[in-house]
Write an enzyme that holds these catalytic residues in place. Structure first.
Site, PDB file in Angstrom:
ATOM      1  N   ALA A  45      35.940 -34.522  23.469  1.00  0.00           N
ATOM      2  CA  ALA A  45      36.719 -35.770  23.569  1.00  0.00           C
ATOM      3  C   ALA A  45      36.426 -36.561  24.835  1.00  0.00           C
ATOM      4  CB  ALA A  45      38.202 -35.435  23.505  1.00  0.00           C
ATOM      5  N   ASN A  97      41.142 -28.507  26.634  1.00  0.00           N
ATOM      6  CA  ASN A  97      39.710 -28.158  26.615  1.00  0.00           C
ATOM      7  C   ASN A  97      38.901 -29.127  27.465  1.00  0.00           C
ATOM      8  OD1 ASN A  97      39.376 -25.850  24.555  1.00  0.00           O
ATOM      9  ND2 ASN A  97      40.835 -27.264  23.618  1.00  0.00           N
ATOM     10  N   HIS A 114      42.140 -39.998  28.571  1.00  0.00           N
ATOM     11  CA  HIS A 114      41.564 -39.053  29.537  1.00  0.00           C
ATOM     12  C   HIS A 114      41.050 -39.852  30.725  1.00  0.00           C
ATOM     13  CE1 HIS A 114      41.795 -36.012  26.426  1.00  0.00           C
ATOM     14  NE2 HIS A 114      41.195 -36.853  25.602  1.00  0.00           N
TER      15      HIS A 114
HETATM   16  N1  LIG Z   1      36.419 -29.917  23.657  1.00  0.00           N
HETATM   17  C1  LIG Z   1      37.277 -30.829  23.229  1.00  0.00           C
HETATM   18  O1  LIG Z   1      37.280 -31.993  23.648  1.00  0.00           O
HETATM   19  C2  LIG Z   1      38.259 -30.452  22.173  1.00  0.00           C
HETATM   20  C3  LIG Z   1      38.319 -29.167  21.685  1.00  0.00           C
HETATM   21  N2  LIG Z   1      39.192 -28.834  20.697  1.00  0.00           N
HETATM   22  C4  LIG Z   1      39.189 -27.457  20.211  1.00  0.00           C
HETATM   23  O2  LIG Z   1      38.927 -27.456  18.818  1.00  0.00           O
HETATM   24  C5  LIG Z   1      39.839 -26.606  18.164  1.00  0.00           C
HETATM   25  C6  LIG Z   1      40.009 -27.038  16.711  1.00  0.00           C
HETATM   26  O3  LIG Z   1      40.597 -28.313  16.669  1.00  0.00           O
HETATM   27  P1  LIG Z   1      41.165 -28.912  15.285  1.00  0.00           P
HETATM   28  O4  LIG Z   1      40.157 -28.807  14.220  1.00  0.00           O
HETATM   29  O5  LIG Z   1      41.747 -30.233  15.615  1.00  0.00           O
HETATM   30  O6  LIG Z   1      42.345 -27.866  15.007  1.00  0.00           O
HETATM   31  P2  LIG Z   1      43.023 -27.482  13.610  1.00  0.00           P
HETATM   32  O7  LIG Z   1      44.228 -26.684  13.974  1.00  0.00           O
HETATM   33  O8  LIG Z   1      43.183 -28.675  12.744  1.00  0.00           O
HETATM   34  O9  LIG Z   1      41.939 -26.546  12.908  1.00  0.00           O
HETATM   35  C7  LIG Z   1      41.463 -25.356  13.449  1.00  0.00           C
HETATM   36  C8  LIG Z   1      41.261 -24.375  12.297  1.00  0.00           C
HETATM   37  O10 LIG Z   1      40.502 -23.263  12.784  1.00  0.00           O
HETATM   38  C9  LIG Z   1      41.168 -22.072  12.396  1.00  0.00           C
HETATM   39  N3  LIG Z   1      40.886 -20.985  13.336  1.00  0.00           N
HETATM   40  C10 LIG Z   1      41.423 -20.776  14.552  1.00  0.00           C
HETATM   41  N4  LIG Z   1      40.896 -19.675  15.113  1.00  0.00           N
HETATM   42  C11 LIG Z   1      40.013 -19.181  14.216  1.00  0.00           C
HETATM   43  C12 LIG Z   1      39.168 -18.050  14.205  1.00  0.00           C
HETATM   44  N5  LIG Z   1      39.122 -17.217  15.239  1.00  0.00           N
HETATM   45  N6  LIG Z   1      38.384 -17.825  13.117  1.00  0.00           N
HETATM   46  C13 LIG Z   1      38.426 -18.664  12.049  1.00  0.00           C
HETATM   47  N7  LIG Z   1      39.231 -19.762  11.999  1.00  0.00           N
HETATM   48  C14 LIG Z   1      40.009 -20.007  13.073  1.00  0.00           C
HETATM   49  C15 LIG Z   1      42.642 -22.447  12.386  1.00  0.00           C
HETATM   50  O11 LIG Z   1      43.378 -21.544  11.607  1.00  0.00           O
HETATM   51  P3  LIG Z   1      44.898 -21.201  12.054  1.00  0.00           P
HETATM   52  O12 LIG Z   1      45.650 -22.477  11.961  1.00  0.00           O
HETATM   53  O13 LIG Z   1      45.285 -20.173  11.054  1.00  0.00           O
HETATM   54  O14 LIG Z   1      44.796 -20.682  13.472  1.00  0.00           O
HETATM   55  C16 LIG Z   1      42.598 -23.836  11.775  1.00  0.00           C
HETATM   56  O15 LIG Z   1      42.540 -23.787  10.375  1.00  0.00           O
HETATM   57  C17 LIG Z   1      41.095 -26.685  19.026  1.00  0.00           C
HETATM   58  O16 LIG Z   1      41.911 -25.526  18.877  1.00  0.00           O
HETATM   59  C18 LIG Z   1      40.523 -26.751  20.418  1.00  0.00           C
HETATM   60  O17 LIG Z   1      40.290 -25.437  20.916  1.00  0.00           O
HETATM   61  C19 LIG Z   1      40.018 -29.772  20.148  1.00  0.00           C
HETATM   62  C20 LIG Z   1      40.012 -31.059  20.612  1.00  0.00           C
HETATM   63  C21 LIG Z   1      39.152 -31.501  21.673  1.00  0.00           C
HETATM   64  O1  LIG Z   2      41.008 -34.204  21.738  1.00  0.00           O
HETATM   65  C1  LIG Z   2      41.420 -34.474  22.874  1.00  0.00           C
HETATM   66  O2  LIG Z   2      41.801 -35.618  23.200  1.00  0.00           O
HETATM   67  C2  LIG Z   2      41.411 -33.447  23.963  1.00  0.00           C
HETATM   68  C3  LIG Z   2      41.947 -32.142  23.639  1.00  0.00           C
HETATM   69  O3  LIG Z   2      42.614 -31.922  22.658  1.00  0.00           O
HETATM   70  C4  LIG Z   2      41.651 -31.075  24.586  1.00  0.00           C
HETATM   71  O4  LIG Z   2      41.296 -31.351  25.732  1.00  0.00           O
HETATM   72  O5  LIG Z   2      41.803 -29.905  24.180  1.00  0.00           O
END
Ligand SMILES: NC(=O)C1=CN([C@@H]2O[C@H](COP(=O)(O)OP(=O)(O)OC[C@H]3O[C@@H](n4cnc5c(N)ncnc54)[C@H](OP(=O)(O)O)[C@@H]3O)[C@@H](O)[C@H]2O)C=CC1
Ligand SMILES: O=C([O-])CC(=O)C(=O)O
Length: 268
Positions: free
Chosen positions: A125, A191, A221
């Site tokens: 992001a 993150n 951000h």
């Molecule tokens: N770097 C960045 O800027 C950002 C990073 N992120 C990361 O991305 C991740 C995913 O975001 P988003 O798609 O919006 O979240 P969602 O909650 O919409 O989707 C994540 C999916 O992944 C599943 N999941 C979680 N852990 C595991 C695992 N170990 N093995 C298999 N499936 C798994 C979850 O299942 P369940 O609900 O059952 O746990 C859920 O269905 C966030 O948790 C965050 O860590 C997000 C936004 C920004």
């Molecule tokens: O998607 C975003 O704006 C950022 C976010 O969730 C994160 O930092 O984990």
């Protein structure tokens, strides 16, 4: 043709698959989900990636991908990414906050070395990671990050309860401290804080402020960095995904860009 395996079938993964279905250079062969999520994932894939299998481990897929893409959550690094790296499968990840656990960070690096491959930490992001990581080489003095999201983005976090999120009428600081602590306390919201730290002055020295803002419709951000290179200030006003208000749409495009850069003849 790049054969891709994905982890997670949530907001990011579904949007990524929607975009990738029109790319002739990329084929998604499987999506790894938790056992309880199998049926829901089948329904999603029928719509956006009918060729892809739903599996709970990479081994179950029965074929080796060219790339493993994590867009699931912190636990996916230990569960799926580290074993894949050990087998020599390159990985890209968005759950960068998982590296705030120094044991996971060390195991991730060791696994990539063992498999003679690489894990790429995506910018997600936030922008400016190229500038910050380059500036670090000359020496950085400070990196200060403020993450501001609408109040509903902080539901089911430590701020939910500590503050009455539904009743907030003005921007409220819900956390102030190091990036390491922010990433541990807010695994789905900090993150970006972890990414800035790893590119910059580290998890302890990166100063973080997180704000619940009932007046905002964006994930904002803000980064200030200074050092031998000079200084920069950056504000990103991200549109949240409809399927998950915690996550900015740019995260999806960051994943698609990374995959495309490995699949296409020209990378940018
Ligand atoms: N770097 C960045 O800027 C950002 C990073 N992120 C990361 O991305 C991740 C995913 O975001 P988003 O798609 O919006 O979240 P969602 O909650 O919409 O989707 C994540 C999916 O992944 C599943 N999941 C979680 N852990 C595991 C695992 N170990 N093995 C298999 N499936 C798994 C979850 O299942 P369940 O609900 O059952 O746990 C859920 O269905 C966030 O948790 C965050 O860590 C997000 C936004 C920004
Ligand atoms: O998607 C975003 O704006 C950022 C976010 O969730 C994160 O930092 O984990």
């Amino acid at each position: 043709m790049l054969k891709v395996a994905m982890i997670g079938c949530g907001a990011i993964c579904t949007s990524v698959l929607e975009i990738l279905k029109n790319d002739a250079d990329i084929s998604v062969s499987c999506v790894i989900v938790g056992e309880a999520f199998r049926a829901a994932a089948q329904d999603t894939l029928a719509r956006v990636a009918p060729q892809a299998k739903v599996v709970t481990t990479l081994a179950e897929a029965g074929e080796r991908p060219d790339l493993l893409v994590e867009c699931a959550g912190h636990s996916a690094l230990a569960e799926h990414v580290i074993p894949a790296l050990q087998q020599g499968i390159p990985c890209v990840v968005v759950s960068i906050g998982a590296l705030s656990d120094t044991d996971i960070a060390a195991k991730l690096e060791a696994a990539a070395r063992e498999g003679k491959t690489q894990v790429q930490l995506l910018s997600g992001a936030i922008g400016g990671i190229d500038a910050l990581a380059a500036a670090r080489i000359g020496g950085l003095d400070s990196v200060v990050y403020t993450g501001r999201k609408p109040a509903n983005a902080w539901k089911d976090t430590p701020a939910d309860g500590a503050f009455d999120l539904d009743a907030l009428t003005e921007p409220t600081v819900i956390f102030e401290g190091s990036a390491g602590e922010a990433a541990r306390l807010y695994p789905k919201n900090a993150n970006v804080a972890a990414t800035l730290s790893l590119a910059g002055v580290g998890l302890d020295k990166t100063q973080v402020r997180l704000i619940a803002d009932p007046t905002s419709k964006e994930n904002v951000h803000h980064v200030q960095a200074s050092g031998a290179f000079g200084s920069f200030e950056l504000t990103m006003r991200g549109r949240p995904l409809a399927a998950n208000p915690k996550t900015s749409a740019l995260t999806v495009y960051s994943v698609v860009r990374a995959i495309g850069n490995l699949a296409h003849a020209v990378a940018i």
